[in-house]
Design an enzyme around this catalytic site. Structure first.
Site, PDB file in Angstrom:
ATOM      1  N   GLY A  87       3.661   9.577 -13.530  1.00  0.00           N
ATOM      2  CA  GLY A  87       5.103   9.378 -13.363  1.00  0.00           C
ATOM      3  C   GLY A  87       5.681   9.965 -12.094  1.00  0.00           C
ATOM      4  O   GLY A  87       6.867  10.309 -12.057  1.00  0.00           O
ATOM      5  N   SER A  88       4.892  10.069 -11.038  1.00  0.00           N
ATOM      6  CA  SER A  88       5.467  10.609  -9.797  1.00  0.00           C
ATOM      7  C   SER A  88       6.496   9.641  -9.205  1.00  0.00           C
ATOM      8  O   SER A  88       7.449  10.064  -8.547  1.00  0.00           O
ATOM      9  CB  SER A  88       4.378  10.939  -8.775  1.00  0.00           C
ATOM     10  OG  SER A  88       3.760   9.774  -8.310  1.00  0.00           O
ATOM     11  N   ASN A  89       6.322   8.358  -9.445  1.00  0.00           N
ATOM     12  CA  ASN A  89       7.341   7.407  -8.979  1.00  0.00           C
ATOM     13  C   ASN A  89       8.619   7.516  -9.808  1.00  0.00           C
ATOM     14  O   ASN A  89       9.714   7.359  -9.280  1.00  0.00           O
ATOM     15  CB  ASN A  89       6.794   5.978  -9.004  1.00  0.00           C
ATOM     16  CG  ASN A  89       5.955   5.687  -7.778  1.00  0.00           C
ATOM     17  OD1 ASN A  89       6.488   5.545  -6.688  1.00  0.00           O
ATOM     18  ND2 ASN A  89       4.635   5.651  -7.950  1.00  0.00           N
ATOM     19  N   HIS A  91       3.494  -1.528  -5.922  1.00  0.00           N
ATOM     20  CA  HIS A  91       2.059  -1.768  -5.763  1.00  0.00           C
ATOM     21  C   HIS A  91       1.566  -0.961  -4.559  1.00  0.00           C
ATOM     22  O   HIS A  91       2.150  -1.057  -3.470  1.00  0.00           O
ATOM     23  CB  HIS A  91       1.809  -3.267  -5.549  1.00  0.00           C
ATOM     24  CG  HIS A  91       0.359  -3.600  -5.468  1.00  0.00           C
ATOM     25  ND1 HIS A  91      -0.450  -3.674  -6.597  1.00  0.00           N
ATOM     26  CD2 HIS A  91      -0.450  -3.835  -4.405  1.00  0.00           C
ATOM     27  CE1 HIS A  91      -1.681  -3.956  -6.214  1.00  0.00           C
ATOM     28  NE2 HIS A  91      -1.709  -4.057  -4.900  1.00  0.00           N
ATOM     29  N   LEU A 107       0.628  -0.176 -16.503  1.00  0.00           N
ATOM     30  CA  LEU A 107      -0.633  -0.901 -16.347  1.00  0.00           C
ATOM     31  C   LEU A 107      -0.789  -2.173 -17.173  1.00  0.00           C
ATOM     32  O   LEU A 107      -1.874  -2.725 -17.261  1.00  0.00           O
ATOM     33  CB  LEU A 107      -1.804   0.061 -16.643  1.00  0.00           C
ATOM     34  CG  LEU A 107      -1.962   1.176 -15.609  1.00  0.00           C
ATOM     35  CD1 LEU A 107      -3.061   2.148 -16.015  1.00  0.00           C
ATOM     36  CD2 LEU A 107      -2.247   0.614 -14.226  1.00  0.00           C
ATOM     37  N   ASP A 118       0.977  -9.533  -9.193  1.00  0.00           N
ATOM     38  CA  ASP A 118       1.204  -9.063  -7.817  1.00  0.00           C
ATOM     39  C   ASP A 118       1.612 -10.168  -6.845  1.00  0.00           C
ATOM     40  O   ASP A 118       1.316 -10.087  -5.655  1.00  0.00           O
ATOM     41  CB  ASP A 118      -0.062  -8.357  -7.266  1.00  0.00           C
ATOM     42  CG  ASP A 118      -0.373  -7.078  -8.027  1.00  0.00           C
ATOM     43  OD1 ASP A 118       0.558  -6.476  -8.591  1.00  0.00           O
ATOM     44  OD2 ASP A 118      -1.553  -6.681  -8.052  1.00  0.00           O
ATOM     45  N   ASN A 133       8.185  -4.053  -9.385  1.00  0.00           N
ATOM     46  CA  ASN A 133       6.948  -3.284  -9.522  1.00  0.00           C
ATOM     47  C   ASN A 133       6.613  -2.609  -8.191  1.00  0.00           C
ATOM     48  O   ASN A 133       6.922  -3.130  -7.126  1.00  0.00           O
ATOM     49  CB  ASN A 133       5.806  -4.245  -9.902  1.00  0.00           C
ATOM     50  CG  ASN A 133       4.477  -3.526 -10.064  1.00  0.00           C
ATOM     51  OD1 ASN A 133       4.387  -2.498 -10.756  1.00  0.00           O
ATOM     52  ND2 ASN A 133       3.435  -4.036  -9.434  1.00  0.00           N
TER      53      ASN A 133
HETATM   54  C1  GRF Z   1       1.141   4.402  -8.138  1.00  0.00           C
HETATM   55  O1  GRF Z   1       0.210   4.432  -7.106  1.00  0.00           O
HETATM   56  C2  GRF Z   1       1.723   3.024  -8.279  1.00  0.00           C
HETATM   57  O2  GRF Z   1       1.880   2.374  -7.078  1.00  0.00           O
HETATM   58  C3  GRF Z   1       0.679   2.346  -9.104  1.00  0.00           C
HETATM   59  O3  GRF Z   1       0.254   3.319 -10.024  1.00  0.00           O
HETATM   60  C4  GRF Z   1       0.460   4.621  -9.490  1.00  0.00           C
HETATM   61  C5  GRF Z   1       1.311   5.365 -10.459  1.00  0.00           C
HETATM   62  O4  GRF Z   1       1.553   6.694 -10.112  1.00  0.00           O
HETATM   63  N1  GRF Z   1       1.172   1.116  -9.632  1.00  0.00           N
HETATM   64  P1  GRF Z   1       2.643   7.549 -10.863  1.00  0.00           P
HETATM   65  O5  GRF Z   1       2.415   7.427 -12.360  1.00  0.00           O
HETATM   66  O6  GRF Z   1       4.002   7.021 -10.472  1.00  0.00           O
HETATM   67  O7  GRF Z   1       2.432   8.948 -10.385  1.00  0.00           O
END
Ligand code: GRF
Length: 205
Positions: free
Chosen positions: A12-14, A111, A92, A152, A109
């Site tokens: 979940g870093s995003n 990517h 995923l 994608d 999304n």
């Molecule tokens: C990221 O690299 C995103 O682009 C991909 O999965 C990864 C998820 O990372 N789809 P996080 O869970 O957001 O840390």
């Protein structure tokens, strides 16, 4: 504000980048209404809790290949929170066409490569970055795109290139792409799409 669900499967870093952007005031048209995790041990759930964002687990494992059944459990949550935009942030699962048509132009999304290269089934996580390194390309990056029926391949919203460096491993490349591209681009794209959704709503009135 546009009520938004962030869907995650892992760290979940995003999601964190969206939360940080919200705190900085640069995500003013996006309301982070709900986090949906497809795995109960997803660290993203802790991030949601620490930031007082409602979160639910809709287990993907429980439904095996039956994505439609997974969606049937998911949709009532999205309805309950009046969700208008969905951000897939390291999520995923590939949705069914039916689900995507309900949320047409409302799902984005992130990517971790420069689409249309290194996209499609199997291109995710460290496998993707390994394939990038094996190919010898000198730049990779991140792409934020709309989600359509094909993996994608929806319309690209934002993209940023990141250098591949000598001696990179899939892990070092993955981290550089997150830091230099994903965490910057995703909040920016979310804000852009939210503004577009609000404009469309106003046009209808
Ligand atoms: C990221 O690299 C995103 O682009 C991909 O999965 C990864 C998820 O990372 N789809 P996080 O869970 O957001 O840390």
């Amino acid at each position: 504000m546009v009520k938004t669900a962030v869907m995650v499967s892992g760290n979940g870093s995003n999601l964190q980048a969206l939360i940080d952007s919200k705190a900085k005031g640069t995500l003013s048209h996006v309301e982070l209404s709900l986090v949906v995790a497809s795995k109960e041990d997803s660290y993203a759930l802790t991030r949601a809790k620490e930031n007082s964002i409602d979160a639910v687990v809709v287990s993907r494992k429980k439904y095996k290949d039956d994505v439609a059944a997974f969606e049937r459990e998911l949709i009532p949550y999205l309805q309950k929170y009046d969700i208008e935009m969905i951000i897939l942030a390291g999520f995923l699962t590939v949705f069914t066409k039916d689900f995507i048509s309900i949320y047409k132009d409302r799902i984005i999304n992130v990517h971790p490569a420069l689409l249309p290269s290194f996209g499609g089934r199997g291109y995710y996580g460290l496998r993707l970055h390994r394939a990038v390194l094996d190919s010898g390309v000198k730049v990779s990056g991140a792409t934020i795109h709309y989600v359509n029926e094909d993996i994608d391949s929806g319309k690209i919203i934002l993209q940023k290139a990141v250098d591949v460096k000598e001696g990179d491993t899939p892990e070092t490349l993955q981290l550089r792409i997150m830091q230099q591209a994903e965490w910057i681009l995703l909040p920016k794209a979310a804000e852009m799409v939210a503004i577009k959704i609000l404009e469309e709503k106003n046009d209808k009135h």
